[in-house]
Structures are given as C-alpha cells and as structure tokens.
Write an enzyme that holds these catalytic residues in place. Structure first.
Site, PDB file in Angstrom:
ATOM      1  N   ARG A   1       0.840  -1.216   0.000  1.00 46.91           N
ATOM      2  CA  ARG A   1       0.000   0.000   0.000  1.00 46.91           C
ATOM      3  C   ARG A   1       0.870   1.260   0.000  1.00 46.91           C
ATOM      4  NH1 ARG A   1      -3.980  -0.748   4.695  1.00 46.91           N
ATOM      5  NH2 ARG A   1      -4.635   1.327   4.073  1.00 46.91           N
TER       6      ARG A   1
ATOM      7  N   ASN B   1      -7.654   8.285   7.028  1.00 43.32           N
ATOM      8  CA  ASN B   1      -6.858   7.660   5.968  1.00 43.32           C
ATOM      9  C   ASN B   1      -5.375   7.692   6.306  1.00 43.32           C
ATOM     10  OD1 ASN B   1      -9.278   7.430   4.704  1.00 43.32           O
ATOM     11  ND2 ASN B   1      -8.960   9.134   3.292  1.00 43.32           N
ATOM     12  N   VAL B   2      -4.690   6.650   5.872  1.00 47.42           N
ATOM     13  CA  VAL B   2      -3.251   6.570   6.120  1.00 47.42           C
ATOM     14  C   VAL B   2      -2.463   6.945   4.861  1.00 47.42           C
ATOM     15  CG1 VAL B   2      -3.523   4.918   8.005  1.00 47.42           C
ATOM     16  CG2 VAL B   2      -3.236   4.056   5.676  1.00 47.42           C
TER      17      VAL B   2
ATOM     18  N   HIS C   1      -5.502   7.716  12.346  1.00 48.16           N
ATOM     19  CA  HIS C   1      -5.164   6.287  12.273  1.00 48.16           C
ATOM     20  C   HIS C   1      -3.736   6.046  11.791  1.00 48.16           C
ATOM     21  CE1 HIS C   1      -9.700   4.992  12.093  1.00 48.16           C
ATOM     22  NE2 HIS C   1      -9.294   5.308  13.318  1.00 48.16           N
TER      23      HIS C   1
ATOM     24  N   CYS D   1      16.412   0.248  13.292  1.00 50.84           N
ATOM     25  CA  CYS D   1      15.768   1.499  13.722  1.00 50.84           C
ATOM     26  C   CYS D   1      16.804   2.620  13.690  1.00 50.84           C
ATOM     27  CB  CYS D   1      15.200   1.334  15.126  1.00 50.84           C
ATOM     28  SG  CYS D   1      14.655   2.909  15.829  1.00 50.84           S
TER      29      CYS D   1
ATOM     30  N   THR E   1     -16.967   8.121   4.639  1.00 50.50           N
ATOM     31  CA  THR E   1     -16.677   7.096   5.652  1.00 50.50           C
ATOM     32  C   THR E   1     -17.948   6.334   5.989  1.00 50.50           C
ATOM     33  OG1 THR E   1     -15.873   6.694   7.913  1.00 50.50           O
ATOM     34  CG2 THR E   1     -16.802   8.871   7.480  1.00 50.50           C
TER      35      THR E   1
ATOM     36  N   ALA F   1     -17.547  12.040  -3.805  1.00 45.42           N
ATOM     37  CA  ALA F   1     -16.845  13.121  -3.106  1.00 45.42           C
ATOM     38  C   ALA F   1     -16.252  14.121  -4.093  1.00 45.42           C
ATOM     39  CB  ALA F   1     -15.751  12.531  -2.221  1.00 45.42           C
TER      40      ALA F   1
HETATM   41  C1  BJW Z   1     -17.493   7.237  -1.277  1.00 49.21           C
HETATM   42  C2  BJW Z   1     -16.897   7.118  -2.500  1.00 49.21           C
HETATM   43  C3  BJW Z   1     -16.800   8.282  -3.234  1.00 49.21           C
HETATM   44  C4  BJW Z   1     -16.886   5.185  -1.676  1.00 49.21           C
HETATM   45  N1  BJW Z   1     -17.266   9.418  -2.731  1.00 49.21           N
HETATM   46  N2  BJW Z   1     -17.958   8.370  -0.792  1.00 49.21           N
HETATM   47  C5  BJW Z   1     -17.795  -2.605  19.642  1.00 49.21           C
HETATM   48  C6  BJW Z   1     -18.520  -1.427  19.578  1.00 49.21           C
HETATM   49  C7  BJW Z   1     -17.890  -0.205  19.389  1.00 49.21           C
HETATM   50  C8  BJW Z   1     -16.513  -0.132  19.244  1.00 49.21           C
HETATM   51  C9  BJW Z   1     -15.790  -1.295  19.303  1.00 49.21           C
HETATM   52  C10 BJW Z   1     -16.431  -2.518  19.520  1.00 49.21           C
HETATM   53  N3  BJW Z   1     -15.469  -3.468  19.512  1.00 49.21           N
HETATM   54  C11 BJW Z   1     -14.263  -2.884  19.317  1.00 49.21           C
HETATM   55  C12 BJW Z   1     -14.455  -1.557  19.191  1.00 49.21           C
HETATM   56  C13 BJW Z   1     -13.438  -0.521  18.943  1.00 49.21           C
HETATM   57  C14 BJW Z   1     -12.861  -0.607  17.546  1.00 49.21           C
HETATM   58  C15 BJW Z   1     -14.005  -0.596  16.539  1.00 49.21           C
HETATM   59  O1  BJW Z   1     -14.541   0.443  16.175  1.00 49.21           O
HETATM   60  N4  BJW Z   1     -14.377  -1.758  16.031  1.00 49.21           N
HETATM   61  C16 BJW Z   1     -15.488  -1.832  15.068  1.00 49.21           C
HETATM   62  C17 BJW Z   1     -15.154  -2.868  14.033  1.00 49.21           C
HETATM   63  C18 BJW Z   1     -16.765  -2.084  15.829  1.00 49.21           C
HETATM   64  N5  BJW Z   1     -12.031   0.552  17.372  1.00 49.21           N
HETATM   65  C19 BJW Z   1     -10.754   0.553  17.748  1.00 49.21           C
HETATM   66  O2  BJW Z   1     -10.207  -0.438  18.186  1.00 49.21           O
HETATM   67  C20 BJW Z   1     -10.015   1.874  17.661  1.00 49.21           C
HETATM   68  N6  BJW Z   1      -9.397   2.155  18.895  1.00 49.21           N
HETATM   69  C21 BJW Z   1     -10.101   2.351  20.012  1.00 49.21           C
HETATM   70  O3  BJW Z   1     -11.310   2.293  20.047  1.00 49.21           O
HETATM   71  O4  BJW Z   1      -9.319   2.649  21.102  1.00 49.21           O
HETATM   72  C22 BJW Z   1      -9.971   2.822  22.362  1.00 49.21           C
HETATM   73  C23 BJW Z   1     -10.457   4.220  22.612  1.00 49.21           C
HETATM   74  C24 BJW Z   1     -11.092   4.487  23.792  1.00 49.21           C
HETATM   75  C25 BJW Z   1     -11.566   5.761  24.057  1.00 49.21           C
HETATM   76  C26 BJW Z   1     -11.384   6.794  23.147  1.00 49.21           C
HETATM   77  C27 BJW Z   1     -10.733   6.524  21.993  1.00 49.21           C
HETATM   78  C28 BJW Z   1     -10.283   5.248  21.723  1.00 49.21           C
HETATM   79  C29 BJW Z   1      -8.937   1.813  16.601  1.00 49.21           C
HETATM   80  C30 BJW Z   1      -9.532   1.739  15.231  1.00 49.21           C
HETATM   81  C31 BJW Z   1      -8.423   1.552  14.206  1.00 49.21           C
HETATM   82  C32 BJW Z   1      -8.989   1.440  12.786  1.00 49.21           C
HETATM   83  N7  BJW Z   1      -7.987   1.037  11.916  1.00 49.21           N
HETATM   84  C33 BJW Z   1      -8.285   0.908  10.503  1.00 49.21           C
HETATM   85  C34 BJW Z   1      -7.050   0.345   9.800  1.00 49.21           C
HETATM   86  C35 BJW Z   1      -6.036   1.429   9.633  1.00 49.21           C
HETATM   87  C36 BJW Z   1      -4.878   0.926   8.911  1.00 49.21           C
HETATM   88  C37 BJW Z   1      -5.090   0.598   7.498  1.00 49.21           C
HETATM   89  O5  BJW Z   1      -5.470   1.480   6.695  1.00 49.21           O
HETATM   90  O6  BJW Z   1      -4.822  -0.545   7.185  1.00 49.21           O
HETATM   91  O7  BJW Z   1      -8.639   2.153   9.914  1.00 49.21           O
HETATM   92  S1  BJW Z   1      -9.715  -0.108  10.160  1.00 49.21           S
HETATM   93  C38 BJW Z   1     -10.212   0.759   8.745  1.00 49.21           C
HETATM   94  O8  BJW Z   1     -11.543   1.314   8.965  1.00 49.21           O
HETATM   95  C39 BJW Z   1      -9.264   1.967   8.627  1.00 49.21           C
HETATM   96  C40 BJW Z   1     -10.211   3.087   8.325  1.00 49.21           C
HETATM   97  O9  BJW Z   1      -9.613   4.321   8.677  1.00 49.21           O
HETATM   98  C41 BJW Z   1     -11.439   2.725   9.122  1.00 49.21           C
HETATM   99  C42 BJW Z   1     -12.701   3.378   8.655  1.00 49.21           C
HETATM  100  O10 BJW Z   1     -13.012   2.983   7.362  1.00 49.21           O
HETATM  101  P1  BJW Z   1     -13.631   4.047   6.358  1.00 49.21           P
HETATM  102  O11 BJW Z   1     -12.662   5.105   6.054  1.00 49.21           O
HETATM  103  O12 BJW Z   1     -14.947   4.476   6.857  1.00 49.21           O
HETATM  104  O13 BJW Z   1     -13.769   3.163   5.028  1.00 49.21           O
HETATM  105  P2  BJW Z   1     -14.979   2.218   4.550  1.00 49.21           P
HETATM  106  O14 BJW Z   1     -14.484   1.384   3.439  1.00 49.21           O
HETATM  107  O15 BJW Z   1     -15.582   1.507   5.689  1.00 49.21           O
HETATM  108  O16 BJW Z   1     -16.101   3.227   4.003  1.00 49.21           O
HETATM  109  C43 BJW Z   1     -15.903   3.998   2.841  1.00 49.21           C
HETATM  110  C44 BJW Z   1     -17.154   4.828   2.606  1.00 49.21           C
HETATM  111  O17 BJW Z   1     -16.905   5.686   1.518  1.00 49.21           O
HETATM  112  C45 BJW Z   1     -18.396   3.991   2.260  1.00 49.21           C
HETATM  113  O18 BJW Z   1     -19.522   4.476   3.013  1.00 49.21           O
HETATM  114  C46 BJW Z   1     -18.603   4.253   0.776  1.00 49.21           C
HETATM  115  O19 BJW Z   1     -19.972   4.274   0.400  1.00 49.21           O
HETATM  116  C47 BJW Z   1     -18.014   5.628   0.631  1.00 49.21           C
HETATM  117  N8  BJW Z   1     -17.487   5.918  -0.691  1.00 49.21           N
HETATM  118  N9  BJW Z   1     -16.533   5.750  -2.684  1.00 49.21           N
HETATM  119  C48 BJW Z   1     -17.845   9.379  -1.474  1.00 49.21           C
HETATM  120  N10 BJW Z   1     -16.239   8.254  -4.468  1.00 49.21           N
END
Ligand code: BJW
Length: 232
Positions: free
Chosen positions: A58, A91-92, A108, A135, A176, A219
């Site tokens: 990536r 986004n990364v 992230h 490192c 998102t 977008a």
């Molecule tokens: C368009 C388009 C166009 C397409 N125009 N639109 C149970 C309940 C609640 C929470 C949790 C739970 N169990 C665990 C958790 C916590 C967990 C979590 O949320 N899990 C869920 C699966 C439920 N979260 C965490 O662990 C986070 N940390 C945390 O909570 O720490 C504790 C804390 C406590 C207190 C305060 C704060 C924190 C960490 C989350 C890390 C996420 N990491 C990733 C990977 C990053 C590395 C990588 O890139 O490989 O981040 S996961 C992945 O999802 C990535 C993204 O940033 C993230 C979000 O995805 P995104 O960007 O929304 O993408 P998509 O594909 O899902 O959506 C794209 C959208 O665009 C769609 O809607 C399309 O329709 C649209 N689209 N083309 C406009 N042209």
C-alpha cells in the site's frame, strides 16, 4: 447561525476516485486478507511478514496515485477559511497533504511513517519495511512496524479532536462508512456540543441518522460544491 469553526472528518471514500480501494466495499482492501490477519497488534506478532507486506504494497501504491478534486477542494478551504478548521482523516495515505492541506490530523497513523516498538521513535519512512531495517533511533534490528493504528489501539490526537469538536459550529463527514469507533461517534459528540452536522457520502453511512443533512454522491463532485458554498 454564523459558521466560524469547522471540523471535517474524512474516510477511505474521499480517496476512492484517486484509485485507492476502500475497506468495506465489494472490492475492499480486506479482500484476500481477513482484518484480524493484518490489522491488530496480535496479528503483527503472529505473522510479521504478511502484515509488513500488506503495508509495503500500500505504501508503494501511493506513488501511483494523485489527489483528486475532493482533496484539492479541502486544501482550498484550508488556505482560504479564516475561522478554525481541523481536517481529521482516518486515511493513512498522503493525499490530503499532497493537495496542500495543512490543518490536518491523521488519527489512524500514516503509511509513510514507521514506529519503533523498542525505543518508541516515529520516523518518516518511504521504503519497504519488510526487509527488517535497523531502527534509526536505537539501532535495533526488526523493531520497526507501520505507524498505523490497529484495532484495540488508541487513535492519535483524541484530545485535540475533542477540543475542536467542542468549538465547532459545523461538523462534516466525508466518505466514511461510520463503522469504526471512535471516529463513528464524532457526529454525536459534535451534536452534543451544539454543532450542525453534514454528511457527504456515496451512500448512507451506518451513522447517517445522526446527521442533520446528508448529501449523496461522489466526493469528487460533492466536496468542491460544498467548499464553493462555504467560501461564497
Ligand atoms: C465514497 C466514494 C466516493 C466510496 N465518494 N464516498 C464494539 C462497539 C464499538 C466499538 C468497538 C467494539 N469493539 C471494538 C471496538 C473498537 C474498535 C471498533 O470500532 N471496532 C469496530 C469494528 C466495531 N475501534 C478501535 O479499536 C479503535 N481504537 C479504540 O477504540 O481505542 C480505544 C479508545 C477508547 C476511548 C477513546 C478513543 C479510543 C482503533 C480503530 C483503528 C482502525 N484502523 C483501521 C485500519 C487502519 C490501517 C489501514 O489502513 O490498514 O482504519 S480499520 C479501517 O476502517 C481503517 C479506516 O480508517 C477505518 C474506517 O473505514 P472508512 O474510512 O470508513 O472506510 P470504509 O471502506 O468503511 O467506508 C468507505 C465509505 O466511503 C463507504 O460508506 C462508501 O460508500 C463511501 N465511498 N466511494 C464518497 N467516491
């Protein structure tokens, strides 16, 4: 009500028209990789080579893509908006900064950054990590990992984000799915603090019901139109 302070949240959808895959679409990034195989600290401990390769590919892909009209419009907003602005990206990739955005926070992490799990140093990294380089901080071998926030890890900048949400008059979510917390909860925080909320997305997100206004479309069209409205 006059709008002065804005928080923008972006997700993978804003980079889709640049040619980067989203996560949860039919051609999403996880195809061929189970999330738990690549996107947790436990997975990295279990299968370092697979996880490094996933991120190396990536990182290399960034050289093949360019910012699109949505990134460029947000960069224009950044340079011309006189009030407070914080662009929080999940986004990364580096497309926001390559378009010229400065008031930007990568919650992230970043593909072009590496993190040493021995000494804690974070360092800009453009090459491959898969070959176990030393490192640059402590000199230890094979301690660098992608500077990416995985599931179960604390995202970057949470205090700064919360402070910006508390001061915001307008919260805008772009591209998102609203599936990953804490970012998925920002709309509720913003409303709690009194901001208006707007969603710009291809389809309704999981948190769509929390937004006061939703505009559906790509977008690359919606964001320049919205920025044009804001800048008059
Ligand atoms: C368009 C388009 C166009 C397409 N125009 N639109 C149970 C309940 C609640 C929470 C949790 C739970 N169990 C665990 C958790 C916590 C967990 C979590 O949320 N899990 C869920 C699966 C439920 N979260 C965490 O662990 C986070 N940390 C945390 O909570 O720490 C504790 C804390 C406590 C207190 C305060 C704060 C924190 C960490 C989350 C890390 C996420 N990491 C990733 C990977 C990053 C590395 C990588 O890139 O490989 O981040 S996961 C992945 O999802 C990535 C993204 O940033 C993230 C979000 O995805 P995104 O960007 O929304 O993408 P998509 O594909 O899902 O959506 C794209 C959208 O665009 C769609 O809607 C399309 O329709 C649209 N689209 N083309 C406009 N042209």
């Amino acid at each position: 009500m006059e709008t002065r302070n804005i928080v923008v949240l972006t997700g993978a959808g804003i980079s889709a028209e640049s040619g980067l895959a989203t996560f949860r679409g039919p051609d999403g990034l996880w195809e061929g990789h189970r999330v738990e195989d690549v996107c947790t600290p436990q997975a990295f401990a279990r299968n370092r080579a697979l996880v490094q390769r996933f991120y190396d590919e990536r990182r290399a892909r960034l050289a093949e893509v360019e910012p699109n009209a949505a990134h460029e419009a947000l960069a224009r907003l950044d340079s011309e908006w006189r009030g407070e602005l914080l662009i929080v990206t999940q986004n990364v990739d580096d497309l926001h900064e390559r378009a010229g955005a400065r008031r930007l926070l990568h919650m992230h992490g970043e593909l072009k950054s590496a993190w040493c799990i021995a000494c804690g140093i974070r360092t800009r990294w453009e090459a491959s990590l898969g070959d176990g380089p030393d490192c640059p901080g402590c000199g230890k071998a094979a301690t660098l990992r992608p500077d990416i926030v995985w599931f179960g890890e604390m995202p970057y900048g949470m205090e700064r984000i919360d402070a910006a949400l508390a001061r915001a008059d307008l919260f805008v979510s772009i591209g998102t799915s609203g599936a990953v917390y804490p970012a998925a909860g920002f709309v509720q925080s913003a409303r709690h603090y009194g901001a208006r909320t707007l969603e710009l997305n291809l389809e309704r997100s999981e948190g769509s019901a929390y937004f006061q206004e939703t505009r559906l479309g790509a977008a690359g069209t919606l964001v320049p139109d919205w920025v044009g409205e804001m800048l008059g």
